[in-house]
Design an enzyme around this catalytic site. Structure first.
Site, short mmCIF file in Angstrom:
data_model
loop_
_atom_site.label_atom_id
_atom_site.label_comp_id
_atom_site.label_asym_id
_atom_site.label_seq_id
_atom_site.Cartn_x
_atom_site.Cartn_y
_atom_site.Cartn_z
CG ASN A 116 -2.13 0.60 1.19
OD1 ASN A 116 -2.72 0.79 2.12
ND2 ASN A 116 -2.45 1.34 0.08
CB CYS A 124 -4.52 5.18 5.26
SG CYS A 124 -3.88 3.85 4.65
CG ASN A 172 -1.33 -0.98 5.00
OD1 ASN A 172 -1.15 -1.87 6.02
ND2 ASN A 172 -2.13 -1.42 4.50
CD GLU A 188 -7.34 0.94 0.31
OE1 GLU A 188 -7.61 1.94 0.87
OE2 GLU A 188 -6.34 0.45 0.23
CB CYS A 210 -6.87 -1.87 2.62
SG CYS A 210 -8.10 -0.91 3.46
N GLY A 211 -4.92 -1.36 5.56
CA GLY A 211 -4.82 -1.64 7.02
C GLY A 211 -6.13 -1.63 7.79
#
Length: 322
Positions: free
Chosen positions: A37, A110, A112, A252, A261-262
């Protein structure tokens, strides 16, 4: 990461790109990623640079720009209204993660990105953070506490919640999700991690591979601010040595499919654990195209359960805009 549309969110580059970026000439930047990411990162300790949505869209364009899923500006919290709110919550949140998606739209958080953001602050000499130490970061999704670990960073993402709690508890689903490559719409469960997600479970990895995420999946009903969509396959067996394992792809908002995607990994673990029942574990490994992140459920203030996300962060390049 944000925004929904009926067509891919990222627009093609145009001939105006050099004009749009000309007033940023000479500005230093870094490029970093967390499990694939990726982000353009800019330090702005004096709040001297107005970086518009158009700037972000061009800088994140993978053909005529630097390329990235989003852009993160590091700015002292005191300069932004949202940052001043963060300082009221935690006076230690001196730095604000001013984050935009690759299409230029603002995003709440976000998972990440916040790891990469802290790694960037350290690399730039803006903070000093040793292993085991914690740093508070202001975001539009609230203050996030980040711990430096031996192999990266762990982030307390805060509490999770169901977006439609009645449906989640009574039916274990709240939407139908359609995507190219899937023959029929699948049930989804919507989870907020400070930003919205709709999680869909698939039975086989072959289904996950066949799902095409060039277009925005159709979610019905859609959460009011749109939603990120995660397609997830549970491992077989789901749990080994007390740790659950799942494999995920994500579309996303405002970006399209990303390598990781964290917040999506956290939402996916929330949904799969809910579907698995009371015996499901609190520790999870989430396989994404860009690597593996770990998700852990931990007690939070006021009895609300929090989610901790951990994984690597890497700075791959630095330079100046021309």
């Amino acid at each position: 990461m944000d925004e929904t549309a009926a067509v891919p969110a990222r627009q093609p580059a145009n001939a105006d790109a050099p004009v749009i970026l000309s007033n940023l000439a000479g500005l230093a930047f870094s490029k970093g990623h967390g499990t694939g990411n990726d982000f353009v990162l800019i330090a702005d300790p004096g709040d001297a640079h107005e970086i518009t949505a158009e700037h972000v869209a061009q800088l994140c364009d993978r053909h005529v720009g630097i390329g990235g899923d989003g852009l993160i500006r590091a700015v002292p919290s005191r300069f932004l209204p949202e940052g001043r709110v963060a300082l009221e919550q935690d006076p230690g949140a001196e730095w604000f993660m001013d984050y935009r998606n690759g299409d230029g739209s603002l995003s709440e958080m976000c998972g990440n990105g916040v790891r990469v953001f802290v790694h960037f602050l350290i690399a730039e000499g803006l903070v000093d953070l040793g292993p085991g130490q914690t740093l508070a970061i202001g975001t539009r999704g609230g203050v996030k506490k980040v711990v430096r670990t031996a192999n990266g960073y762990a982030v307390d993402m805060g509490p999770w919640e169901f977006i439609f709690p009645d449906e989640a508890k009574s039916k274990a689903m709240d939407a139908l999700v359609s995507a190219d490559g899937l023959e029929v719409a699948r049930p989804g469960l919507s989870v907020s991690m400070g930003n919205p997600h709709t999680v869909v479970a698939l039975a086989e990895l072959s289904e996950l591979t066949a799902t095409q995420l060039f277009k925005v999946p159709v979610v019905d009903p859609k959460p009011v601010n749109g939603t990120n969509v995660e397609f997830v396959v549970p491992a077989e067996p789901l749990v080994a040595d007390g740790v659950g394992t799942i494999t995920m792809r994500v579309h996303e908002r405002g970006v399209g499919e990303t390598q990781s995607c964290g917040t999506g990994a956290c939402a996916a673990a929330v949904a799969i654990r809910h579907w698995a029942g009371d015996s499901a574990p609190n520790d999870w490994h989430v396989n994404v195209p860009g690597g593996v992140v770990a998700v852990k459920f931990i007690p939070g203030a006021g009895g609300r359960e929090h989610v901790e996300l951990s994984g690597p962060a890497v700075i791959v390049a630095t330079g100046t805009l021309s």
